[in-house]
Design a protein around this motif. Structure first.
Motif, PDB file in Angstrom:
ATOM      1  N   ASP A 137      40.198  48.940  45.058  1.00 43.95           N
ATOM      2  CA  ASP A 137      40.408  48.882  46.510  1.00 43.95           C
ATOM      3  C   ASP A 137      39.092  49.267  47.187  1.00 43.95           C
ATOM      4  O   ASP A 137      39.083  49.826  48.270  1.00 43.95           O
ATOM      5  N   MET A 138      37.962  48.986  46.505  1.00 41.14           N
ATOM      6  CA  MET A 138      36.655  49.364  47.066  1.00 41.14           C
ATOM      7  C   MET A 138      36.356  48.486  48.274  1.00 41.14           C
ATOM      8  O   MET A 138      36.577  47.272  48.233  1.00 41.14           O
ATOM      9  N   ASN A 139      35.838  49.125  49.324  1.00 46.74           N
ATOM     10  CA  ASN A 139      35.499  48.324  50.502  1.00 46.74           C
ATOM     11  C   ASN A 139      34.090  47.750  50.350  1.00 46.74           C
ATOM     12  O   ASN A 139      33.165  48.132  51.049  1.00 46.74           O
ATOM     13  N   LEU A 140      33.970  46.861  49.373  1.00 48.99           N
ATOM     14  CA  LEU A 140      32.718  46.159  49.092  1.00 48.99           C
ATOM     15  C   LEU A 140      33.011  44.667  49.144  1.00 48.99           C
ATOM     16  O   LEU A 140      34.170  44.254  49.097  1.00 48.99           O
ATOM     17  N   GLU A 141      31.962  43.860  49.183  1.00 54.09           N
ATOM     18  CA  GLU A 141      32.166  42.405  49.168  1.00 54.09           C
ATOM     19  C   GLU A 141      32.922  41.999  47.900  1.00 54.09           C
ATOM     20  O   GLU A 141      32.609  42.518  46.811  1.00 54.09           O
ATOM     21  N   PRO A 142      33.879  41.078  48.000  1.00 53.79           N
ATOM     22  CA  PRO A 142      34.639  40.662  46.813  1.00 53.79           C
ATOM     23  C   PRO A 142      33.750  40.263  45.627  1.00 53.79           C
ATOM     24  O   PRO A 142      34.070  40.555  44.482  1.00 53.79           O
ATOM     25  N   ARG A 143      32.621  39.642  45.917  1.00 50.01           N
ATOM     26  CA  ARG A 143      31.699  39.221  44.849  1.00 50.01           C
ATOM     27  C   ARG A 143      31.239  40.448  44.043  1.00 50.01           C
ATOM     28  O   ARG A 143      31.197  40.424  42.817  1.00 50.01           O
ATOM     29  N   VAL A 144      30.943  41.545  44.754  1.00 47.54           N
ATOM     30  CA  VAL A 144      30.466  42.766  44.096  1.00 47.54           C
ATOM     31  C   VAL A 144      31.633  43.441  43.360  1.00 47.54           C
ATOM     32  O   VAL A 144      31.498  43.879  42.214  1.00 47.54           O
ATOM     33  N   VAL A 145      32.794  43.484  44.026  1.00 48.82           N
ATOM     34  CA  VAL A 145      33.988  44.068  43.392  1.00 48.82           C
ATOM     35  C   VAL A 145      34.228  43.373  42.054  1.00 48.82           C
ATOM     36  O   VAL A 145      34.463  44.007  41.024  1.00 48.82           O
ATOM     37  N   CYS A 146      34.132  42.049  42.068  1.00 56.39           N
ATOM     38  CA  CYS A 146      34.457  41.295  40.850  1.00 56.39           C
ATOM     39  C   CYS A 146      33.432  41.527  39.749  1.00 56.39           C
ATOM     40  O   CYS A 146      33.789  41.522  38.571  1.00 56.39           O
ATOM     41  N   GLN A 147      32.178  41.769  40.128  1.00 58.09           N
ATOM     42  CA  GLN A 147      31.182  42.084  39.090  1.00 58.09           C
ATOM     43  C   GLN A 147      31.569  43.371  38.372  1.00 58.09           C
ATOM     44  O   GLN A 147      31.561  43.450  37.148  1.00 58.09           O
ATOM     45  N   TYR A 148      31.940  44.395  39.155  1.00 60.24           N
ATOM     46  CA  TYR A 148      32.359  45.667  38.546  1.00 60.24           C
ATOM     47  C   TYR A 148      33.618  45.476  37.704  1.00 60.24           C
ATOM     48  O   TYR A 148      33.699  45.925  36.568  1.00 60.24           O
ATOM     49  N   VAL A 149      34.600  44.805  38.302  1.00 62.38           N
ATOM     50  CA  VAL A 149      35.898  44.703  37.625  1.00 62.38           C
ATOM     51  C   VAL A 149      35.763  43.898  36.333  1.00 62.38           C
ATOM     52  O   VAL A 149      36.325  44.269  35.300  1.00 62.38           O
ATOM     53  N   LEU A 195      39.318  51.908  41.042  1.00 64.14           N
ATOM     54  CA  LEU A 195      37.984  51.970  41.648  1.00 64.14           C
ATOM     55  C   LEU A 195      38.174  51.994  43.159  1.00 64.14           C
ATOM     56  O   LEU A 195      38.802  51.088  43.708  1.00 64.14           O
ATOM     57  N   GLY A 196      37.661  53.015  43.817  1.00 63.42           N
ATOM     58  CA  GLY A 196      37.863  53.157  45.267  1.00 63.42           C
ATOM     59  C   GLY A 196      39.210  53.806  45.523  1.00 63.42           C
ATOM     60  O   GLY A 196      40.106  53.199  46.101  1.00 63.42           O
ATOM     61  N   SER A 197      39.368  55.054  45.070  1.00 62.43           N
ATOM     62  CA  SER A 197      40.704  55.676  45.062  1.00 62.43           C
ATOM     63  C   SER A 197      40.951  56.629  46.225  1.00 62.43           C
ATOM     64  O   SER A 197      42.086  57.074  46.414  1.00 62.43           O
ATOM     65  N   ALA A 198      39.907  56.973  46.997  1.00 63.82           N
ATOM     66  CA  ALA A 198      40.083  57.991  48.044  1.00 63.82           C
ATOM     67  C   ALA A 198      40.567  57.363  49.361  1.00 63.82           C
ATOM     68  O   ALA A 198      40.147  56.261  49.693  1.00 63.82           O
ATOM     69  N   LEU A 257      46.004  45.353  30.699  1.00 61.90           N
ATOM     70  CA  LEU A 257      47.095  44.363  30.681  1.00 61.90           C
ATOM     71  C   LEU A 257      47.207  43.702  32.046  1.00 61.90           C
ATOM     72  O   LEU A 257      47.753  42.618  32.180  1.00 61.90           O
ATOM     73  N   GLY A 258      46.735  44.427  33.068  1.00 66.48           N
ATOM     74  CA  GLY A 258      46.919  43.896  34.417  1.00 66.48           C
ATOM     75  C   GLY A 258      45.807  44.299  35.365  1.00 66.48           C
ATOM     76  O   GLY A 258      45.057  45.256  35.115  1.00 66.48           O
ATOM     77  N   LEU A 259      45.710  43.527  36.441  1.00 64.59           N
ATOM     78  CA  LEU A 259      44.744  43.801  37.515  1.00 64.59           C
ATOM     79  C   LEU A 259      45.489  43.818  38.842  1.00 64.59           C
ATOM     80  O   LEU A 259      46.380  42.991  39.054  1.00 64.59           O
ATOM     81  N   ILE A 260      45.108  44.740  39.718  1.00 62.60           N
ATOM     82  CA  ILE A 260      45.544  44.677  41.120  1.00 62.60           C
ATOM     83  C   ILE A 260      44.285  44.917  41.945  1.00 62.60           C
ATOM     84  O   ILE A 260      43.749  46.031  41.961  1.00 62.60           O
ATOM     85  N   LEU A 261      43.789  43.871  42.579  1.00 61.51           N
ATOM     86  CA  LEU A 261      42.518  43.978  43.305  1.00 61.51           C
ATOM     87  C   LEU A 261      42.731  43.663  44.773  1.00 61.51           C
ATOM     88  O   LEU A 261      43.340  42.644  45.109  1.00 61.51           O
ATOM     89  N   THR A 262      42.228  44.528  45.632  1.00 61.63           N
ATOM     90  CA  THR A 262      42.215  44.206  47.056  1.00 61.63           C
ATOM     91  C   THR A 262      40.856  43.591  47.347  1.00 61.63           C
ATOM     92  O   THR A 262      39.822  44.198  47.049  1.00 61.63           O
ATOM     93  N   LEU A 263      40.868  42.382  47.887  1.00 63.44           N
ATOM     94  CA  LEU A 263      39.605  41.693  48.195  1.00 63.44           C
ATOM     95  C   LEU A 263      39.477  41.587  49.708  1.00 63.44           C
ATOM     96  O   LEU A 263      40.321  40.962  50.369  1.00 63.44           O
ATOM     97  N   LYS A 264      38.451  42.241  50.239  1.00 61.77           N
ATOM     98  CA  LYS A 264      38.283  42.315  51.700  1.00 61.77           C
ATOM     99  C   LYS A 264      37.668  41.006  52.205  1.00 61.77           C
ATOM    100  O   LYS A 264      36.623  40.573  51.707  1.00 61.77           O
TER     101      LYS A 264
END
Ligand SMILES: C[S@@+](CC[C@H](N)C(=O)[O-])C[C@H]1O[C@@H](n2cnc3c(N)ncnc32)[C@H](O)[C@@H]1O
Length: 334
Positions: free
Chosen positions: A262-274, A201-204, A284-291
């Motif tokens: 790697d979406m440039n959104l608030e971590p709270r919003v990222v986590c809702q999507y994820v 999510l947020g690949s560009a 099996l795994g997560l790799i999340l960038t939290l801004k």
């Protein structure tokens, strides 16, 4: 052994003040800041540390107990000899975003060879959980080196020097290539990516996708932004040119191996999507960038991560990797 009186930690450039705040929140009263240099902080231990003490700071790259300062490789070896080290890392104290200069690496490498020779340690060995790792933090020429140690635990960086040595190849579409490479190294799954299906999510524009594709993954990249032409042309890349909220079940496989954000959104919003995608796609795994772009987000993060532990596929670790800027990386692997 004498109980530790100083704790040390290294961090990325500019993160010193935030690391001090984090340690004050976690261990206020137990540790007081003692010494600060760019990318290196020490704390004085007040009283006695509990036996299981871990600094546990997300903003620390390498941390542990200080064994004191040393001016020469011989002195480093004398300091290190009091712990039964399995691994010894010499780490440059200052590493800018562009990396350390070749002269610094030459001094670091020469010191490593000499001290490992004196202690009869292998240069190749990576630590196993429970192993004692000695870290030698090497500053400018002539500056005394800090010698410290920690017991390696899951979630620690097994090879911090390799992460710091990594540099962005000219063909990488963005710096996110470094973040992905460092996260894979941290999880120890670089060789396990072949044949995996990844949803990002947020690949560009595609630095992370480029890393995953070149390791043999199939990548579904979700972003309304334009992808780099080389990534788009890769037969194993699928661009879903929609916002994460508009992604519908038929657009992605029923199950993915790795969920990346790697979406440039608030971590709270990222986590809702994820969380929503993870419940459906069972990765099996997560790799999340939290801004972390505000004090409010910084304050909310511990709670948020606590909640992620409830549904993540495996143990959750959080750290500011060398390639992270105002952000941390969260990883979890079954
Ligand atoms: C830091 S960039 C990602 C860099 C990328 N991972 C790479 O490897 O080059 C952040 C991206 O998040 C995307 N983004 C922000 N909100 C989004 C959303 N709701 N759905 C999908 N992508 C989103 C932006 O369009 C932007 O391209």
């Amino acid at each position: 052994m004498i109980p530790p009186t100083f704790v040390f930690a290294t961090c990325r450039p500019g993160a010193e003040a935030a690391l001090k705040r984090e340690v004050a929140t976690r261990h206020g009263g137990l540790l007081t800041p003692a010494f600060m240099r760019p990318q290196l902080i020490t704390w004085k231990v007040q009283g006695e540390l509990p036996g299981h003490f871990r600094l546990g700071a997300w903003l620390a790259q390498v941390s542990g107990f200080s064994l004191g300062m040393a001016k020469t490789p011989q002195e480093v070896a004398e300091r290190a000899a009091v712990v039964n080290a399995a691994v010894l890392n010499v780490i440059p104290r200052e590493v800018s975003e562009e990396g350390a200069d070749p002269e610094t690496w030459a001094r670091v490498d020469a010191t490593g060879v000499e001290v490992r020779g004196l202690l009869d340690l292998s240069p190749k060995r990576l630590p196993n959980p429970g192993d004692t790792v000695v870290s030698v933090i090497m500053g400018a020429e002539g500056e005394p080196m800090l010698v410290g140690y920690h017991r390696h635990q899951p979630g620690d960086l097994a090879d911090p020097v390799a992460l710091l040595r990594l540099s962005l190849p000219p063909e990488a579409p963005s710096r996110a290539w470094m973040k992905m490479e460092q996260a894979l190294d941290w999880l120890g799954i670089q060789k396990d990516i072949q044949g995996r299906t990844v949803l990002e999510l947020g690949s560009a524009p595609g630095g992370a996708s480029h890393s995953l594709l070149s390791r043999g993954a199939t990548v579904f990249g979700v972003d309304t932004g334009a992808m780099d032409a080389r990534v788009l042309a890769h037969p194993a890349f699928h661009h879903l040119k929609v916002a994460a909220g508009d992604l519908r079940p038929g657009m992605v496989p029923d199950q993915v191996d790795l969920l990346v954000s790697d979406m440039n959104l608030e971590p709270r919003v990222v986590c809702q999507y994820v969380e929503k995608f993870a419940s459906r796609l069972r990765p099996l795994g997560l790799i999340l960038t939290l801004k972390i772009n505000s004090a409010k987000v910084e304050a909310e993060l511990p709670d948020l991560i606590h909640r992620i532990r409830d549904w993540a596929p495996g143990p959750v670790y959080v750290r500011q990797l060398p390639a992270n800027r105002q952000e941390v990386t969260l990883v979890s692997w079954q």
